[in-house]
Design a protein around this motif. Structure first.
Motif, PDB file in Angstrom:
ATOM      1  N   ILE A 140       0.805  -1.240  -0.028  1.00 14.21           N
ATOM      2  CA  ILE A 140      -0.277  -0.092   0.098  1.00 14.21           C
ATOM      3  C   ILE A 140       0.870   1.168   0.130  1.00 14.21           C
ATOM      4  N   GLY A 141       1.841   1.198   0.735  1.00  9.11           N
ATOM      5  CA  GLY A 141       2.934   2.172   1.020  1.00  9.11           C
ATOM      6  C   GLY A 141       3.533   2.426  -0.482  1.00  9.11           C
ATOM      7  N   THR A 142       3.886   1.331  -1.217  1.00  5.27           N
ATOM      8  CA  THR A 142       4.471   1.530  -2.441  1.00  5.27           C
ATOM      9  C   THR A 142       3.724   1.977  -3.432  1.00  5.27           C
ATOM     10  N   ALA A 143       2.415   1.704  -3.449  1.00  4.75           N
ATOM     11  CA  ALA A 143       1.408   2.038  -4.372  1.00  4.75           C
ATOM     12  C   ALA A 143       0.900   3.723  -4.340  1.00  4.75           C
ATOM     13  N   ARG A 144       0.920   4.033  -3.222  1.00  5.12           N
ATOM     14  CA  ARG A 144       0.952   5.328  -2.976  1.00  5.12           C
ATOM     15  C   ARG A 144       2.086   6.189  -3.620  1.00  5.12           C
ATOM     16  N   ASP A 145       3.151   5.710  -3.504  1.00  3.70           N
ATOM     17  CA  ASP A 145       4.370   6.254  -4.286  1.00  3.70           C
ATOM     18  C   ASP A 145       4.323   6.422  -5.772  1.00  3.70           C
ATOM     19  N   LEU A 146       3.496   5.414  -6.237  1.00  5.62           N
ATOM     20  CA  LEU A 146       3.329   5.307  -7.714  1.00  5.62           C
ATOM     21  C   LEU A 146       2.308   6.577  -8.026  1.00  5.62           C
ATOM     22  N   LEU A 147       1.250   6.694  -7.375  1.00  2.00           N
ATOM     23  CA  LEU A 147       0.411   7.911  -7.541  1.00  2.00           C
ATOM     24  C   LEU A 147       0.943   9.381  -7.383  1.00  2.00           C
ATOM     25  N   ARG A 148       1.962   9.164  -6.426  1.00  2.00           N
ATOM     26  CA  ARG A 148       2.628  10.586  -5.832  1.00  2.00           C
ATOM     27  C   ARG A 148       3.665  10.784  -7.157  1.00  2.00           C
ATOM     28  N   SER A 149       4.017   9.907  -7.886  1.00  2.00           N
ATOM     29  CA  SER A 149       5.228  10.142  -8.988  1.00  2.00           C
ATOM     30  C   SER A 149       4.755  10.408 -10.349  1.00  2.00           C
ATOM     31  N   GLY A 150       3.251  10.295 -10.422  1.00  2.00           N
ATOM     32  CA  GLY A 150       2.484  10.492 -11.465  1.00  2.00           C
ATOM     33  C   GLY A 150       2.372   9.412 -12.585  1.00  2.00           C
ATOM     34  N   VAL A 151       3.037   8.182 -12.257  1.00  6.14           N
ATOM     35  CA  VAL A 151       3.096   7.120 -13.178  1.00  6.14           C
ATOM     36  C   VAL A 151       2.034   6.486 -13.541  1.00  6.14           C
ATOM     37  N   CYS A 152       0.765   6.534 -12.449  1.00  3.67           N
ATOM     38  CA  CYS A 152      -0.525   5.875 -12.518  1.00  3.67           C
ATOM     39  C   CYS A 152      -1.263   6.777 -11.817  1.00  3.67           C
ATOM     40  N   ASP A 153      -2.634   6.435 -12.574  1.00  5.31           N
ATOM     41  CA  ASP A 153      -3.663   7.277 -12.115  1.00  5.31           C
ATOM     42  C   ASP A 153      -4.788   6.347 -11.206  1.00  5.31           C
ATOM     43  N   VAL A 154      -4.642   4.938 -11.197  1.00  4.63           N
ATOM     44  CA  VAL A 154      -5.203   4.203 -10.229  1.00  4.63           C
ATOM     45  C   VAL A 154      -4.416   3.229 -10.068  1.00  4.63           C
ATOM     46  N   VAL A 155      -4.393   2.708  -8.711  1.00  2.03           N
ATOM     47  CA  VAL A 155      -3.251   1.470  -8.333  1.00  2.03           C
ATOM     48  C   VAL A 155      -4.430   0.366  -7.549  1.00  2.03           C
ATOM     49  N   LEU A 156      -4.261  -0.850  -8.059  1.00  2.00           N
ATOM     50  CA  LEU A 156      -4.720  -1.977  -7.079  1.00  2.00           C
ATOM     51  C   LEU A 156      -3.726  -2.535  -6.123  1.00  2.00           C
ATOM     52  N   THR A 157      -4.004  -2.538  -4.990  1.00  2.00           N
ATOM     53  CA  THR A 157      -2.941  -2.952  -3.882  1.00  2.00           C
ATOM     54  C   THR A 157      -3.546  -3.465  -2.837  1.00  2.00           C
ATOM     55  N   GLY A 158      -2.645  -4.296  -1.959  1.00  2.00           N
ATOM     56  CA  GLY A 158      -3.008  -4.860  -0.931  1.00  2.00           C
ATOM     57  C   GLY A 158      -2.140  -6.203  -0.766  1.00  2.00           C
ATOM     58  N   GLY A 159      -2.741  -7.416  -0.222  1.00  2.00           N
ATOM     59  CA  GLY A 159      -1.866  -8.603  -0.129  1.00  2.00           C
ATOM     60  C   GLY A 159      -3.102  -9.784   0.040  1.00  2.00           C
ATOM     61  N   THR A 160      -2.138 -10.846  -0.115  1.00  2.00           N
ATOM     62  CA  THR A 160      -2.748 -12.091  -0.324  1.00  2.00           C
ATOM     63  C   THR A 160      -1.757 -13.308   0.278  1.00  2.00           C
ATOM     64  N   GLU A 161      -2.558 -14.361   1.216  1.00  2.00           N
ATOM     65  CA  GLU A 161      -1.868 -15.419   1.524  1.00  2.00           C
ATOM     66  C   GLU A 161      -2.736 -16.723   1.760  1.00  2.00           C
ATOM     67  N   ALA A 162      -2.216 -17.919   1.359  1.00  2.00           N
ATOM     68  CA  ALA A 162      -2.839 -19.131   1.665  1.00  2.00           C
ATOM     69  C   ALA A 162      -1.788 -20.040   1.760  1.00  2.00           C
ATOM     70  N   ALA A 163      -1.308 -20.033   2.737  1.00  2.00           N
ATOM     71  CA  ALA A 163      -0.112 -20.990   3.035  1.00  2.00           C
ATOM     72  C   ALA A 163      -0.494 -21.956   4.372  1.00  2.00           C
ATOM     73  N   LEU A 164      -1.566 -22.314   4.177  1.00  2.00           N
ATOM     74  CA  LEU A 164      -2.045 -23.593   5.321  1.00  2.00           C
ATOM     75  C   LEU A 164      -1.711 -24.770   4.935  1.00  2.00           C
ATOM     76  N   SER A 165      -0.732 -24.958   4.681  1.00  2.00           N
ATOM     77  CA  SER A 165      -0.292 -26.512   4.075  1.00  2.00           C
ATOM     78  C   SER A 165       0.482 -27.058   5.145  1.00  2.00           C
ATOM     79  N   PRO A 166       0.639 -28.331   5.237  1.00  2.00           N
ATOM     80  CA  PRO A 166       1.028 -29.075   6.300  1.00  2.00           C
ATOM     81  C   PRO A 166       2.721 -28.767   6.577  1.00  2.00           C
ATOM     82  N   THR A 167       3.577 -28.608   5.459  1.00  2.00           N
ATOM     83  CA  THR A 167       4.997 -28.176   6.034  1.00  2.00           C
ATOM     84  C   THR A 167       4.929 -26.807   6.461  1.00  2.00           C
ATOM     85  N   ILE A 168       4.264 -25.846   5.944  1.00  2.00           N
ATOM     86  CA  ILE A 168       4.475 -24.863   6.336  1.00  2.00           C
ATOM     87  C   ILE A 168       4.021 -24.317   7.970  1.00  2.00           C
ATOM     88  N   ILE A 169       3.048 -25.122   8.253  1.00  2.00           N
ATOM     89  CA  ILE A 169       2.421 -25.084   9.804  1.00  2.00           C
ATOM     90  C   ILE A 169       3.230 -26.035  10.557  1.00  2.00           C
TER      91      ILE A 169
END
Length: 411
Positions: free
Chosen positions: A173-202
């Motif tokens: 989100i902080g990086t996306a804000r910088d893209l708008l500040r720089s003028g490179v983008c007019d819209v930025v889709l940002t956030g995060g995802t995770e699906a790591a509930l696999s046996p080895t990770i746990i």
């Protein structure tokens, strides 16, 4: 304290969530406000020392995305795509009509497609190399959601993946804000995802000593800031925000939900997993974010804490909050309800902070019944607290001492 700079606001015009609380912002937020726990015994973890987690209920990727799209992707991309589609619709944007060259994507992820990797590894060992799926690499890569999301909505602008452990979503989100500040983008889709509930990770998290061992009562296992906390509960989920310049949003008739006004990041440079006991790195990120927003600490009404329910993190974070803000802000951690969504946590919790600012309500910290006496803060418990929230911060910290803090203001 870092020198103040000219404040630069970006508007949050759309949000989307897929969490253990439900598929969509409304069911997720309603559960968080109730303070219900989502942790339960997980059949996919049967036989492990820790056999419980917080999973997204009733998630059918074929139904939600279509089989032609779903089969190409790991679950972490499935969750992120569904959240992104909700966020774009919430913003009132139509990918068929936007200029894709001006739309950027910045998403965070910590561990990649662990489930598909485990399945492929098992197939390799038991049946040989010809049984390893040819799409494994593009499916499991940490950058896969960014690529799939760009294809899904025709966004041909900058496409970045941030990897800062459990701070990844907030860093995005902080990086996306910088893209708008720089003028490179007019819209930025940002956030995060995770699906790591696999046996080895746990199993690895358990070996590290990071997880709660309350398998006899999983619903009470995640208890941020409680004297009886013994580790976090692993979870999955995704949170996506649509960011624009406020003037651009209003020019097309969109009313911002809230403003991202400050961002601070730092590294503890201390230990691979443990936070600094004095919280110096966290405090550095907090003060950087406040300076970036031009906001003095006394103006902060609410803090959405990282609050993992681990013995070391909660005390270190609480001491920083007390040192910088005193005991005035209303503090909460949604991990008591949702568990720890790892690389998605910073994004999901930023959305929760946006909703607190927008609606004037702070959700309770689930399972906090006996506050740790070392945590001398005004922590919201038992029920949501209705109150004006003009300025709030969202804290996110990750292994390696990677810290990210966002300042969120009323629009």
């Amino acid at each position: 304290m870092p020198a103040r700079r000219m404040r630069y606001d970006v508007a949050v015009t759309g949000v989307g969530m897929v969490t253990p609380g439900g598929i969509g912002v409304r069911p997720s937020w309603d559960l968080i406000l109730r303070g219900d726990s989502t942790a339960s015994t997980d059949p996919e973890l049967a036989g492990l020392p820790v056999d419980f987690s917080c999973r997204v209920p009733g998630f059918d990727a074929d139904r939600l995305l279509g089989r032609r799209i779903a089969w190409r992707q790991d679950r972490m991309a499935h969750l992120g795509l569904v959240a992104a589609r909700e966020a774009i619709a919430d913003a009132g944007l139509d990918p068929k009509s936007w200029d894709g060259t001006r739309v950027g994507i910045v998403v965070g992820n910590a561990l990649g497609g662990t489930r598909l990797f485990e399945e492929a590894r098992s197939a390799l060992v038991s049946e040989g190399p010809r049984q390893v799926p040819p799409m494994l690499i593009p499916q499991m890569g940490l950058s896969s959601l960014g690529g799939f999301l760009a294809i899904d909505c025709g966004a041909t602008g900058p496409n970045l993946t941030t990897v800062t452990a459990c701070a990844s979503g907030a860093t995005a989100i902080g990086t996306a804000r910088d893209l708008l500040r720089s003028g490179v983008c007019d819209v930025v889709l940002t956030g995060g995802t995770e699906a790591a509930l696999s046996p080895t990770i746990i199993a690895a998290f358990h070996q590290l000593g990071a997880l709660s061992n309350r398998g006899d009562d999983p619903a009470t296992a995640s208890r941020p800031f409680d004297i009886g906390r013994d580790g976090f509960v692993a979870a999955e989920g995704a949170g996506i925000l649509v960011l624009e310049r406020p003037a651009d949003a209003r020019a097309r008739g969109a009313e911002p939900r809230a403003l991202i006004s400050g961002y601070g990041a730092s590294a503890d440079a201390y230990h691979p997993t443990a936070p600094r006991a004095d919280g110096a790195g966290v405090e550095q990120a907090v003060r950087m974010a406040l300076a970036d927003a031009g906001t003095p600490p006394e103006e902060v009404d609410h803090i959405n804490a990282h609050g993992t329910s681990t013995p070391l993190n909660d005390v270190a974070e609480a001491q920083v909050i007390r040192r910088v803000f005193g005991d005035r802000p209303a503090v909460t951690s949604v991990k008591g309800a949702l568990g720890h969504t790892l690389g998605a946590a910073g994004a999901i919790e930023a959305i929760c902070t946006v909703l607190s600012v927008q609606h004037g309500v702070v959700p309770p910290t689930a399972n906090l019944n006996n506050p740790d006496p070392q945590v001398e803060l005004d922590i919201v418990t038992k029920a949501p607290r209705a109150m004006p929230v003009s300025t709030a911060i969202s804290n996110s910290f990750g292994f390696g001492g990677l810290n990210a803090v966002l300042v969120i203001n009323a629009a």
